[in-house]
Motif scaffolding. Structure first.
Motif, PDB file in Angstrom:
ATOM      1  N   LYS A  56       0.847  -1.187   0.000  1.00  0.00           N
ATOM      2  CA  LYS A  56       0.000   0.000   0.000  1.00  0.00           C
ATOM      3  C   LYS A  56       0.886   1.241   0.000  1.00  0.00           C
ATOM      4  CE  LYS A  56      -3.831   2.134   2.457  1.00  0.00           C
ATOM      5  NZ  LYS A  56      -4.491   2.640   1.290  1.00  0.00           N
ATOM      6  N   LYS A  57       0.568   2.170  -0.874  1.00  0.00           N
ATOM      7  CA  LYS A  57       1.329   3.400  -0.969  1.00  0.00           C
ATOM      8  C   LYS A  57       0.849   4.384   0.081  1.00  0.00           C
ATOM      9  CE  LYS A  57       2.211   2.872  -5.836  1.00  0.00           C
ATOM     10  NZ  LYS A  57       2.115   3.456  -7.157  1.00  0.00           N
ATOM     11  N   ASP A  58       1.767   5.180   0.606  1.00  0.00           N
ATOM     12  CA  ASP A  58       1.437   6.201   1.589  1.00  0.00           C
ATOM     13  C   ASP A  58       0.892   7.420   0.854  1.00  0.00           C
ATOM     14  OD1 ASP A  58       1.196   7.947   3.676  1.00  0.00           O
ATOM     15  OD2 ASP A  58       3.346   8.123   4.058  1.00  0.00           O
ATOM     16  N   GLU A  59      -0.426   7.582   0.867  1.00  0.00           N
ATOM     17  CA  GLU A  59      -1.082   8.665   0.135  1.00  0.00           C
ATOM     18  C   GLU A  59      -0.767  10.043   0.697  1.00  0.00           C
ATOM     19  OE1 GLU A  59      -5.182   7.578   0.118  1.00  0.00           O
ATOM     20  OE2 GLU A  59      -4.828   5.869  -1.209  1.00  0.00           O
TER      21      GLU A  59
ATOM     22  N   PHE B 187       4.102  10.334  -3.283  1.00  0.00           N
ATOM     23  CA  PHE B 187       2.816   9.917  -3.838  1.00  0.00           C
ATOM     24  C   PHE B 187       2.091  11.101  -4.449  1.00  0.00           C
ATOM     25  CE2 PHE B 187      -1.746   9.268  -3.671  1.00  0.00           C
ATOM     26  CZ  PHE B 187      -1.868   8.046  -4.300  1.00  0.00           C
TER      27      PHE B 187
END
Length: 111
Positions: A11-14, A19
């Motif tokens: 999961k990408k750090d929004e 990002f």
């Protein structure tokens, strides 16, 4: 399998700057059919026919021959609609005295 899963489904750090810049680059140059803003549970069309443009570390929403929204990319929260027909943008709007706004820009598709 756990390591492979982490590699492909991480999961990408929004909230990270990386990002935010990646998302801004993804939507840069997209043509806009129209732009809306929600007021009291009612979506209001605030512009038509334009584009999303990156200039000097800012994302500009240009439509109806005017700048509707301008924000620093580092402060911008952006996510595409599930349909991929547009993008939701939230940030302090530099065009409107730094007031935090949320707008939706719907992409124009050429068929």
């Amino acid at each position: 399998m756990g390591r492979l899963k982490d590699l492909f489904f991480k999961k990408k750090d929004e909230n990270s700057k990386a990002f935010r810049h990646e998302m801004a680059k993804k939507i840069d140059g997209k043509h806009i059919k129209y732009v809306s803003e929600r007021h009291s549970d009612v979506d209001e069309i605030i512009g038509r026919e334009g584009a999303l443009i990156i200039k000097n570390d800012e994302l500009i929403v240009y439509a109806s021959q005017d700048i509707l929204f301008r924000a620093k990319i580092d402060d911008l929260k952006a996510w595409e609609l599930l349909s991929l027909d547009g993008v939701v943008l939230t940030a302090p709007d530099l065009e409107h005295d730094g007031i935090e706004r949320t707008i939706i820009a719907y992409y124009k598709y050429y068929r």
